[in-house]
Design a protein around this motif. Sequence first.
Motif, PDB file in Angstrom:
ATOM      1  N   ILE A 110       5.419  -3.308  -2.572  1.00  0.00           N
ATOM      2  CA  ILE A 110       4.083  -2.931  -3.062  1.00  0.00           C
ATOM      3  C   ILE A 110       3.475  -4.084  -3.872  1.00  0.00           C
ATOM      4  CG2 ILE A 110       2.792  -1.299  -4.539  1.00  0.00           C
ATOM      5  CD1 ILE A 110       3.898  -0.035  -1.974  1.00  0.00           C
ATOM      6  N   VAL A 124      -1.115   4.283  -0.661  1.00  0.00           N
ATOM      7  CA  VAL A 124       0.130   3.773  -0.069  1.00  0.00           C
ATOM      8  C   VAL A 124       0.640   4.815   0.910  1.00  0.00           C
ATOM      9  CG1 VAL A 124       2.545   3.153  -0.525  1.00  0.00           C
ATOM     10  CG2 VAL A 124       0.751   2.366  -2.089  1.00  0.00           C
ATOM     11  N   LEU A 226       9.758   1.743  -6.496  1.00  0.00           N
ATOM     12  CA  LEU A 226       8.396   2.186  -6.811  1.00  0.00           C
ATOM     13  C   LEU A 226       8.440   3.361  -7.787  1.00  0.00           C
ATOM     14  CD1 LEU A 226       5.318   2.286  -6.290  1.00  0.00           C
ATOM     15  CD2 LEU A 226       5.788   3.641  -4.235  1.00  0.00           C
TER      16      LEU A 226
END
Length: 281
Positions: A110, A124, A226
């Motif tokens: 990311i 996302v 993440l």
Amino acid sequence: MKAVIPAAGFGTRFLPLTKAQPKEMLPVVNKPTIQWVVEEAVDAGIKDIAIITGKHKQAIENHFKPIEKLEIALEKAGKLDELKEIRQINNLANIEFIIQEEQKGLGHAILCAEEFVENSPFAVLLGDTICTGNPNCTKGLVNMFKERQTSVFSVEKIKAEETIRYGVISGQEVEKDVMLVDDLVEKPSINEAPSLLGIQGRYVFTPELFEHQKNVVKGAGGELQLTDAMRSLAKKGKMFSWTFSGKRYDIGTMRDWFQSHLELSFNSDYSQILKEVIGKL
Ligand code: G1P
């Protein structure tokens, strides 16, 4: 809004299928998984998309870019329907490919999109996960983001034995299917899991996520996660989860891959063929 589709992993859980073939290129009905994912973003109104990929995954880029020789051959052969179809794929969205040099985890993937995103909210969509439903999952999250102006993501109820495969969250219900998130743990054991709500792989983030991601240290599986950046962001401000009621298929498990193929065929031009094949079993 722009979208980021991480698709750079080695697909080690799905070998040998993924040795030379990217997991995101595995077919579901008549197109590769990643095309379903790009179409979901486009259907949610997002045309500017970055696919985070690896040097070993050239097939993904080849799928979306024009291949002149093929187009000329189809034209010469009078295969105009096929030509139209592949041109539609070339023009689906404005897709940029960003190479993640090292496979350091989803959070690191990311981070590779920070420049592309340009300090704006962004969606996302995990490139190995297909979501269906009306509205589609990303569209639902974009709508929720517009209303709440803070990071949001989708979850689903999971089984106790599945916590080790998911980011698992807890929070306070603020309305039906919406929770104000207070904790997130990546791939916990059942004893450490704060609930049985698993992160599905669809998110809309404020760009503040990047600062939190940069401070994350290696977490579950020795990777930059993440979920750990989301946890840090959720501690600073509000973050909401949405329990998505549509279908989600993780094209990294045999069960979901088979199921997606069968269920999505039923709603396609191929349903008759499928019924005939099943009828003969
Ligand atoms: C990723 C995320 C996890 C999420 C899962 C959904 O894990 O890190 O939080 O629950 O996708 O599939 P992965 O499947 O890449 O190991």
